[in-house]
Design a protein around this motif. Structure first.
Motif, mmCIF file in Angstrom:
data_model
loop_
_atom_site.group_PDB
_atom_site.id
_atom_site.type_symbol
_atom_site.label_atom_id
_atom_site.label_comp_id
_atom_site.label_asym_id
_atom_site.label_seq_id
_atom_site.Cartn_x
_atom_site.Cartn_y
_atom_site.Cartn_z
ATOM 1 N N LEU A 143 -64.788 -0.078 100.674
ATOM 2 C CA LEU A 143 -65.254 -1.043 99.680
ATOM 3 C C LEU A 143 -64.206 -2.117 99.426
ATOM 4 N N ILE A 144 -62.943 -1.725 99.309
ATOM 5 C CA ILE A 144 -61.857 -2.693 99.122
ATOM 6 C C ILE A 144 -61.766 -3.618 100.332
ATOM 7 N N SER A 145 -61.917 -3.041 101.521
ATOM 8 C CA SER A 145 -61.901 -3.845 102.743
ATOM 9 C C SER A 145 -63.046 -4.850 102.751
ATOM 10 N N LEU A 146 -64.230 -4.439 102.271
ATOM 11 C CA LEU A 146 -65.383 -5.350 102.207
ATOM 12 C C LEU A 146 -65.091 -6.529 101.297
ATOM 13 N N ILE A 147 -64.528 -6.266 100.111
ATOM 14 C CA ILE A 147 -64.251 -7.336 99.145
ATOM 15 C C ILE A 147 -63.220 -8.316 99.693
ATOM 16 N N LEU A 148 -62.136 -7.788 100.261
ATOM 17 C CA LEU A 148 -61.076 -8.656 100.781
ATOM 18 C C LEU A 148 -61.557 -9.471 101.979
ATOM 19 N N THR A 149 -62.344 -8.851 102.851
ATOM 20 C CA THR A 149 -62.858 -9.558 104.026
ATOM 21 C C THR A 149 -63.820 -10.661 103.619
ATOM 22 N N THR A 150 -64.657 -10.391 102.623
ATOM 23 C CA THR A 150 -65.603 -11.414 102.147
ATOM 24 C C THR A 150 -64.864 -12.601 101.544
ATOM 25 N N LEU A 151 -63.828 -12.333 100.746
ATOM 26 C CA LEU A 151 -63.042 -13.428 100.168
ATOM 27 C C LEU A 151 -62.333 -14.227 101.254
ATOM 28 N N ALA A 152 -61.779 -13.539 102.255
ATOM 29 C CA ALA A 152 -61.115 -14.232 103.359
ATOM 30 C C ALA A 152 -62.111 -15.102 104.126
ATOM 31 N N GLY A 190 -66.639 -19.255 92.286
ATOM 32 C CA GLY A 190 -67.022 -18.660 91.007
ATOM 33 C C GLY A 190 -68.528 -18.716 90.804
ATOM 34 N N GLY A 191 -69.115 -19.866 91.113
ATOM 35 C CA GLY A 191 -70.560 -19.985 91.022
ATOM 36 C C GLY A 191 -71.270 -19.121 92.059
ATOM 37 N N PHE A 192 -70.704 -19.054 93.271
ATOM 38 C CA PHE A 192 -71.296 -18.265 94.353
ATOM 39 C C PHE A 192 -71.419 -16.796 93.961
ATOM 40 N N LEU A 193 -70.372 -16.267 93.333
ATOM 41 C CA LEU A 193 -70.359 -14.858 92.952
ATOM 42 C C LEU A 193 -71.358 -14.546 91.835
ATOM 43 N N ALA A 250 -72.161 -14.543 106.369
ATOM 44 C CA ALA A 250 -70.950 -13.781 106.666
ATOM 45 C C ALA A 250 -70.851 -12.555 105.757
ATOM 46 N N ALA A 251 -71.170 -12.746 104.468
ATOM 47 C CA ALA A 251 -71.151 -11.614 103.536
ATOM 48 C C ALA A 251 -72.187 -10.564 103.921
#
Length: 317
Positions: free
Chosen positions: A9-18, A70-73, A290-291
């Protein structure tokens, strides 16, 4: 298993932000000015400057990124430069086409690939194996857009079974929508099925040589039962992994296929937005895709951990 899930899950969040940072930066370095495209080549400098301010293109780069992400999230993808409406309004009808198309293609590819790969493995070196792997080789080599054109020529124009282009619309009934998506789904599914069939064949052949299959046969289990009840389930682990990795190519294929079949989906919207320099729409849609790919790979990792408990055990040790 909990630690394994948390790590993924942490990997998913970091990869999505990258991925969001990479997509945003790429949009900034692309040549062309959206304001100039909107106003035309004869636009005055003061008019261009006013439109830049209105669109927020004159703001600092870092502020623009955090404002957008911020809006995207929160589900606010911004306002389309071309259509002057919230991008979320453009997404809703199109995602109801692209998502069923991708799911139909994925299910169809599995329905074709798994039986084909298992039969080819069980008849290794014989006619079914040669024919099946010959089909797989052709499927890998043939581009999906060319296959789509062949399907249109034969099934739509010659036989008249399916529409050549366009979307019947879900409001006209379930069959009208599905009928419009059958040929595009087949064009997307066959190349993916060819890859999965080859992976399935190799995995089943390897499983058939394992001790647990020989033990099952020694206990009196028939060859057919040993193949389908023991070898095939254990061979699905690499198939699930490859399916997750190929999902990104499936989504990329929808951009081409939706244009070939003139389908008003996300892929066609991305293509039109690129042509019109609607960068905020391209930026949000590409990040969303991508997400989606990252989320699918996350689910594949979780499924892989459930299918092979050794992974979660290895994490704890």
């Amino acid at each position: 298993m909990l630690r394994y899930f948390t790590g993924r899950l942490i990997s998913l969040i970091l990869t999505t932000l990258a991925a969001s940072v990479l997509v945003f930066l790429l949009m900034q370095v692309l040549p062309g000015d959206p304001a100039a495209v909107m106003l035309g080549i004869n636009a005055q400098p003061d008019t261009l400057a006013a439109l830049h301010k209105q669109l927020g293109l004159d703001a600092p780069l870092l502020w623009r990124y955090f404002s957008w992400i911020g809006g995207f999230l929160t589900g606010d993808f911004g306002t389309s430069y071309t259509y002057s409406v919230p991008i979320s309004e453009l997404l809703e009808p199109r995602i109801m086409l692209t998502l069923p198309l991708a799911m139909m293609a994925m299910v169809l590819s599995l329905v074709i690939a798994i039986p084909l790969g298992v039969i080819a493995a069980s008849k290794r070196g014989k006619a079914p194996d040669v024919v099946g792997m010959g089909f797989a080789q052709i499927g890998v080599a043939v581009p999906n857009f060319w296959l789509g054109l062949l399907l249109i020529l034969f099934f739509a124009l010659y036989l008249g079974w399916f529409p050549a282009s366009g979307f019947g619309g879900w409001e006209n009934g379930l069959w009208a929508g599905i009928r419009s998506l059958i040929l595009p789904a087949v064009a997307l599914a066959l190349p993916l099925a060819a890859i999965l069939a080859r992976v399935t064949r190799s995995a089943v052949i390897e499983a058939l040589n394992e001790d647990f299959v020989r033990t099952a046969r020694a206990k009196g289990l028939s060859q057919r039962a040993a193949l389908w009840k023991h070898a095939t389930p254990n061979a699905l682990i690499p198939v699930v992994t490859i399916l997750g990795l190929q999902f990104s190519f499936l989504l990329a294929g929808t951009i081409i296929i939706e244009n070939v079949f003139n389908l008003p989906g996300l892929g066609r919207l991305i293509f039109q937005s690129i042509a019109q320099r609607d960068l905020i729409t391209v930026q949000s849609l590409v990040t969303l895709l991508a997400a989606s790919v990252i989320a699918v790979n996350f689910m594949v990792d979780i499924a892989y951990g459930l299918l092979d408990p050794r992974l979660s055990v290895g994490v704890r040790t």
